[in-house]
Design an enzyme around this catalytic site. Structure first.
Site, mmCIF file in Angstrom:
data_model
loop_
_atom_site.group_PDB
_atom_site.id
_atom_site.type_symbol
_atom_site.label_atom_id
_atom_site.label_comp_id
_atom_site.label_asym_id
_atom_site.label_seq_id
_atom_site.Cartn_x
_atom_site.Cartn_y
_atom_site.Cartn_z
ATOM 1 N N CYS A 6 0.858 -1.200 0.000
ATOM 2 C CA CYS A 6 0.000 0.000 0.000
ATOM 3 C C CYS A 6 0.892 1.247 0.000
ATOM 4 O O CYS A 6 0.567 2.248 -0.652
ATOM 5 C CB CYS A 6 -0.933 0.010 1.203
ATOM 6 S SG CYS A 6 -2.358 -1.084 1.014
ATOM 7 N N ASP A 29 10.673 -6.663 -8.271
ATOM 8 C CA ASP A 29 10.871 -7.231 -6.934
ATOM 9 C C ASP A 29 12.239 -6.792 -6.427
ATOM 10 O O ASP A 29 13.213 -6.739 -7.186
ATOM 11 C CB ASP A 29 10.787 -8.764 -6.999
ATOM 12 C CG ASP A 29 10.630 -9.391 -5.622
ATOM 13 O OD1 ASP A 29 9.539 -9.935 -5.355
ATOM 14 O OD2 ASP A 29 11.575 -9.341 -4.816
ATOM 15 N N HIS A 45 -6.160 -2.719 -1.280
ATOM 16 C CA HIS A 45 -5.564 -3.678 -0.340
ATOM 17 C C HIS A 45 -6.450 -4.913 -0.220
ATOM 18 O O HIS A 45 -7.477 -4.895 0.442
ATOM 19 C CB HIS A 45 -5.351 -3.052 1.042
ATOM 20 C CG HIS A 45 -4.706 -4.015 1.999
ATOM 21 N ND1 HIS A 45 -3.341 -4.235 2.033
ATOM 22 C CD2 HIS A 45 -5.249 -4.864 2.908
ATOM 23 C CE1 HIS A 45 -3.076 -5.161 2.933
ATOM 24 N NE2 HIS A 45 -4.209 -5.558 3.485
ATOM 25 N N ASN A 86 1.568 -16.626 -4.258
ATOM 26 C CA ASN A 86 1.709 -17.349 -2.998
ATOM 27 C C ASN A 86 0.550 -16.943 -2.096
ATOM 28 O O ASN A 86 0.300 -15.753 -1.910
ATOM 29 C CB ASN A 86 3.034 -16.992 -2.319
ATOM 30 C CG ASN A 86 4.232 -17.450 -3.145
ATOM 31 O OD1 ASN A 86 4.174 -18.488 -3.792
ATOM 32 N ND2 ASN A 86 5.301 -16.681 -3.121
ATOM 33 N N GLY A 92 3.763 -19.774 1.249
ATOM 34 C CA GLY A 92 4.969 -18.947 1.349
ATOM 35 C C GLY A 92 4.706 -17.465 1.155
ATOM 36 O O GLY A 92 5.602 -16.710 0.775
ATOM 37 N N HIS A 99 -0.531 -10.303 -4.629
ATOM 38 C CA HIS A 99 0.447 -9.983 -5.672
ATOM 39 C C HIS A 99 0.765 -11.224 -6.488
ATOM 40 O O HIS A 99 0.690 -12.348 -6.009
ATOM 41 C CB HIS A 99 1.730 -9.389 -5.083
ATOM 42 C CG HIS A 99 2.359 -10.236 -4.018
ATOM 43 N ND1 HIS A 99 1.918 -10.244 -2.716
ATOM 44 C CD2 HIS A 99 3.401 -11.116 -4.069
ATOM 45 C CE1 HIS A 99 2.654 -11.087 -2.011
ATOM 46 N NE2 HIS A 99 3.553 -11.637 -2.803
ATOM 47 N N HIS A 101 3.788 -12.811 -8.972
ATOM 48 C CA HIS A 101 5.183 -12.722 -9.405
ATOM 49 C C HIS A 101 5.245 -13.086 -10.890
ATOM 50 O O HIS A 101 4.704 -14.116 -11.292
ATOM 51 C CB HIS A 101 6.063 -13.726 -8.657
ATOM 52 C CG HIS A 101 6.093 -13.558 -7.160
ATOM 53 N ND1 HIS A 101 7.176 -13.049 -6.488
ATOM 54 C CD2 HIS A 101 5.173 -13.845 -6.207
ATOM 55 C CE1 HIS A 101 6.933 -13.043 -5.191
ATOM 56 N NE2 HIS A 101 5.726 -13.525 -4.986
HETATM 57 P P1 AMP Z 1 5.592 -13.358 -1.222
HETATM 58 O O1 AMP Z 1 6.513 -14.328 -0.531
HETATM 59 O O2 AMP Z 1 4.815 -13.991 -2.332
HETATM 60 O O3 AMP Z 1 4.711 -12.624 -0.220
HETATM 61 O O4 AMP Z 1 6.530 -12.323 -1.941
HETATM 62 C C1 AMP Z 1 6.802 -11.047 -1.471
HETATM 63 C C2 AMP Z 1 7.835 -10.460 -2.390
HETATM 64 O O5 AMP Z 1 7.903 -9.065 -2.133
HETATM 65 C C3 AMP Z 1 9.252 -11.021 -2.189
HETATM 66 O O6 AMP Z 1 9.706 -11.588 -3.426
HETATM 67 C C4 AMP Z 1 10.066 -9.808 -1.774
HETATM 68 O O7 AMP Z 1 11.375 -9.805 -2.304
HETATM 69 C C5 AMP Z 1 9.235 -8.657 -2.337
HETATM 70 N N1 AMP Z 1 9.396 -7.376 -1.660
HETATM 71 C C6 AMP Z 1 9.398 -7.113 -0.330
HETATM 72 N N2 AMP Z 1 9.532 -5.805 -0.094
HETATM 73 C C7 AMP Z 1 9.617 -5.203 -1.299
HETATM 74 C C8 AMP Z 1 9.770 -3.852 -1.739
HETATM 75 N N3 AMP Z 1 9.868 -2.832 -0.871
HETATM 76 N N4 AMP Z 1 9.836 -3.609 -3.065
HETATM 77 C C9 AMP Z 1 9.748 -4.616 -3.974
HETATM 78 N N5 AMP Z 1 9.582 -5.905 -3.619
HETATM 79 C C10 AMP Z 1 9.528 -6.204 -2.314
HETATM 80 ZN ZN ZN Z 2 -1.776 -3.307 1.186
#
Ligand code: AMP
Ligand code: ZN
Length: 114
Positions: A6, A29, A45, A86, A92, A99, A101
């Site tokens: 957010c 990422d 959100h 995820n 995970g 989100h 990936h």
């Molecule tokens: P998940 O495990 O699916 O919740 O993935 C969360 C992803 O967010 C991970 O791949 C992190 O590297 C990425 N992440 C965390 N903080 C940031 C950020 N500030 N900017 C970009 N990516 C982020």
């Molecule tokens: Zn959010």
């Protein structure tokens, strides 16, 4: 709300954006799991896949179209790529804001890796 994604949506945290519209945003990422690793999120959100409703269908559909567009722009549309969502602890999920990936730019490992 104390949600990292957010804050990225609101511009309170920096991000390397590759796509933005009224309803969604995509950015690099922070930790690459593949040469190309982009995150696609709804601006709203939504904590996880468990929380989506029919009202979110437009944003989720738009995410798919944006993935296709960005994959082409980053030149991985022909070599191929993977989309991952995820959900929850076993999935995970670390960040509780829905989100997807986009991973590509190299041959990826098996899907069920633990
Ligand atoms: P998940 O495990 O699916 O919740 O993935 C969360 C992803 O967010 C991970 O791949 C992190 O590297 C990425 N992440 C965390 N903080 C940031 C950020 N500030 N900017 C970009 N990516 C982020
Ligand atoms: Zn959010």
């Amino acid at each position: 709300m104390d949600c990292i994604f957010c804050k990225i949506v609101k511009g309170e945290l920096p991000s390397k954006k590759v796509f933005e519209s009224e309803q969604i945003v995509a950015f690099h990422d922070i930790q690459h799991d593949a040469p190309v690793h982009i995150l696609f999120i709804p601006k709203k959100h939504i904590p996880s896949m468990n929380d989506i409703t029919a009202e979110d269908a437009d944003a989720i559909s738009e995410i798919h179209l944006a993935i296709k567009k960005v994959a082409k722009e980053l030149d991985i549309h022909e070599s191929g790529y993977r989309i991952v969502n995820n959900c929850g602890n076993d999935g995970g999920q670390l960040i509780p804001h829905l989100h997807y990936h986009l991973l590509g730019g190299d041959k990826l490992g098996p899907l069920n890796a633990k």
